[in-house]
Design an enzyme around this catalytic site. Structure first.
Site, PDB file in Angstrom:
ATOM      1  N   ILE A 140      -7.170   4.997  -3.697  1.00 57.08           N
ATOM      2  CA  ILE A 140      -7.015   5.342  -4.968  1.00 57.08           C
ATOM      3  C   ILE A 140      -7.032   4.366  -5.948  1.00 57.08           C
ATOM      4  CG2 ILE A 140      -5.039   6.362  -6.384  1.00 57.08           C
ATOM      5  CD1 ILE A 140      -3.803   7.509  -3.858  1.00 57.08           C
ATOM      6  N   ASP A 159      -4.631  -7.205  -3.799  1.00 53.58           N
ATOM      7  CA  ASP A 159      -4.629  -6.425  -2.767  1.00 53.58           C
ATOM      8  C   ASP A 159      -4.797  -7.465  -1.521  1.00 53.58           C
ATOM      9  OD1 ASP A 159      -4.899  -4.953  -0.502  1.00 53.58           O
ATOM     10  OD2 ASP A 159      -5.552  -3.234  -1.733  1.00 53.58           O
ATOM     11  N   CYS A 218       2.409   5.761  -9.972  1.00 55.70           N
ATOM     12  CA  CYS A 218       2.082   6.943  -9.518  1.00 55.70           C
ATOM     13  C   CYS A 218       1.839   6.886  -8.050  1.00 55.70           C
ATOM     14  CB  CYS A 218       0.668   7.552 -10.115  1.00 55.70           C
ATOM     15  SG  CYS A 218       0.831   8.006 -11.970  1.00 55.70           S
ATOM     16  N   ASP A 244       5.678   8.705 -12.164  1.00 53.17           N
ATOM     17  CA  ASP A 244       5.502   9.863 -11.388  1.00 53.17           C
ATOM     18  C   ASP A 244       6.300  10.215 -10.066  1.00 53.17           C
ATOM     19  OD1 ASP A 244       4.096  12.568 -11.186  1.00 53.17           O
ATOM     20  OD2 ASP A 244       2.845  11.461  -9.511  1.00 53.17           O
ATOM     21  N   GLU A 249      14.104  11.589  -4.813  1.00 57.70           N
ATOM     22  CA  GLU A 249      13.518  12.677  -5.202  1.00 57.70           C
ATOM     23  C   GLU A 249      14.108  14.041  -4.322  1.00 57.70           C
ATOM     24  OE1 GLU A 249       9.238  12.454  -5.218  1.00 57.70           O
ATOM     25  OE2 GLU A 249       9.304  10.818  -6.439  1.00 57.70           O
ATOM     26  N   HIS A 267       6.534  13.782  -9.682  1.00 57.24           N
ATOM     27  CA  HIS A 267       5.647  13.758  -8.454  1.00 57.24           C
ATOM     28  C   HIS A 267       4.382  14.739  -8.514  1.00 57.24           C
ATOM     29  CE1 HIS A 267       5.908  11.959  -4.335  1.00 57.24           C
ATOM     30  NE2 HIS A 267       4.565  11.892  -4.601  1.00 57.24           N
ATOM     31  N   LEU A 268       3.676  14.589  -9.676  1.00 56.30           N
ATOM     32  CA  LEU A 268       2.321  15.423  -9.992  1.00 56.30           C
ATOM     33  C   LEU A 268       1.014  14.775  -9.355  1.00 56.30           C
ATOM     34  CD1 LEU A 268       3.396  17.070 -13.210  1.00 56.30           C
ATOM     35  CD2 LEU A 268       3.745  17.986 -11.163  1.00 56.30           C
ATOM     36  N   GLY A 269       1.255  13.716  -8.706  1.00 57.35           N
ATOM     37  CA  GLY A 269      -0.152  12.949  -8.587  1.00 57.35           C
ATOM     38  C   GLY A 269      -1.180  13.668  -7.786  1.00 57.35           C
ATOM     39  N   ALA A 270      -0.790  14.333  -6.850  1.00 58.04           N
ATOM     40  CA  ALA A 270      -1.714  15.125  -6.070  1.00 58.04           C
ATOM     41  C   ALA A 270      -1.691  16.823  -6.556  1.00 58.04           C
ATOM     42  CB  ALA A 270      -1.324  15.146  -4.428  1.00 58.04           C
TER      43      ALA A 270
END
Length: 352
Positions: A140, A159, A218, A244, A249, A267-270
């Site tokens: 991502i 990373d 996100c 997000d 939750e 939590h709309l990421g996907a």
């Protein structure tokens, strides 16, 4: 429905059941060889204990916070996810959140709907020429980097698994966190939640950031300490946040709620039609492959096995399950001792 169709077309009997309580799932799971789930179903140790026939759990999505992977390993159950199916969708949501945060879009929309005309209230900032810090540059994060560069942003990436060569290929500058924090105008998180990343954004890390930084999450709730972030927003150290995902939750109450500087989504990421279809079909194909041929793809507790290799390796699967069960019951110190002894035996046997 398309996932169920994949199973049936492959000759796998499937029941489509939604809305079950944990107790109802425990009561029926013993009849099944596979369990395909999204985020709301919890594959707990109790569920696995009631599933003597279960061979595979397939998570339609990336995160497996809702699966007890250790308990699954102890029971010899393969846990699969679909790490690529919603990468584009989640990355696009992060970029949308970044732009909404930069221009106060949700707040301006609500104000205008209320019949106000507060043009001077919503003074945003451009993203062109700004520096974006990525915490996590995998499936991502790398897409976010590409989209951000299209917006003419400079991208820094932290990373531990990002090679210098891959960073150059992506056109990002590989940095450590302490180097990123004072340079980034925006920081976005794209890393799993584990012991190393939990609370990675906290009071101490925020204190190292540029005044007026904007933070986007996100990825996973728990990566940032919400109370610390709210305090930094109220103090003016952080200009705003777009979130997000939350530590608990569904989030009915949260320290970040009620602040005009926070853009919040559930939590709309996907949550796009394309992503939901992609991950559902992918997990069905992966599970059917395993149940029918032994092929393993995108497993979190077992190495990948191709359809060609599966027949040759099948006699060793039971041994692997026994070893997984044994290792899962050991303490960390005992497991380290076993690992050391095992390595010694390997050295003694050479290529055998």
């Amino acid at each position: 429905p398309l996932a169920a169709e994949v199973f049936r077309n492959r000759g796998v009997e499937v029941d489509e059941i939604t809305g079950m309580s944990p107790e109802e799932l425990i009561a029926c799971i013993g009849n099944y060889d596979g369990l395909a789930i999204r985020s709301s179903t919890k594959a707990t140790a109790d569920v696995l204990a009631a599933a003597p026939n279960l061979k595979v759990i397939g998570r339609a999505g990336i995160g497996v916070d809702n699966v007890d992977v250790l308990a699954a390993t102890q029971s010899g159950t393969v846990v699969m996810n679909t790490p690529f199916g919603n990468s584009i969708t989640t990355a696009e949501h992060a970029i949308a959140m970044l732009l909404a945060l930069a221009r106060d879009l949700p707040q301006a929309s609500a104000s205008t709907h209320a019949g106000k005309w507060e043009k001077s209230r919503f003074m945003g900032v451009e993203v062109t020429g700004k520096t974006l810090g990525l915490i996590g540059c995998g499936n991502i994060g790398s897409v976010v980097a590409d989209r951000a560069q299209g917006l003419k942003m400079k991208v820094l990436a932290f990373d531990p698994f990002l090679s210098v060569e891959r960073a150059a290929e992506l056109g990002v500058e590989k940095v450590e966190l302490d180097e990123m924090f004072p340079r980034a105008d925006f920081i976005t998180l794209h890393t799993p939640l584990n012991d190393a990343t939990r609370g990675i954004i906290n009071a101490d890390s925020i204190a190292k950031m540029k005044t007026g930084v904007r933070i986007i999450n996100c990825a996973r709730g728990g990566l940032l300490v919400e109370e610390d972030l709210r305090a930094a927003i109220d103090a003016g150290q952080v200009a705003g946040a777009a979130v997000d995902v939350f530590s608990s939750e569904p989030a009915k109450e949260n320290a970040l709620f009620g602040s005009d500087a926070v853009v919040a989504t559930p939590h709309l990421g996907a949550s796009t039609t394309e992503a939901q279809v992609n991950v559902a079909v992918q997990v069905a194909e992966q599970m059917a492959d395993y149940l029918l041929t032994g092929a393993i793809t995108n497993a979190l507790n077992m190495a990948s096995v191709s359809a060609e290799e599966a027949p040759r390796l099948k006699p060793y699967f039971s041994l692997a399950r026994e070893l997984g069960s044994f290792a899962g019951q050991l303490t960390e110190s005992a497991l380290q001792s076993v690992h050391i002894e095992y390595q010694g035996h390997v050295a003694g046997l050479n290529t055998r």
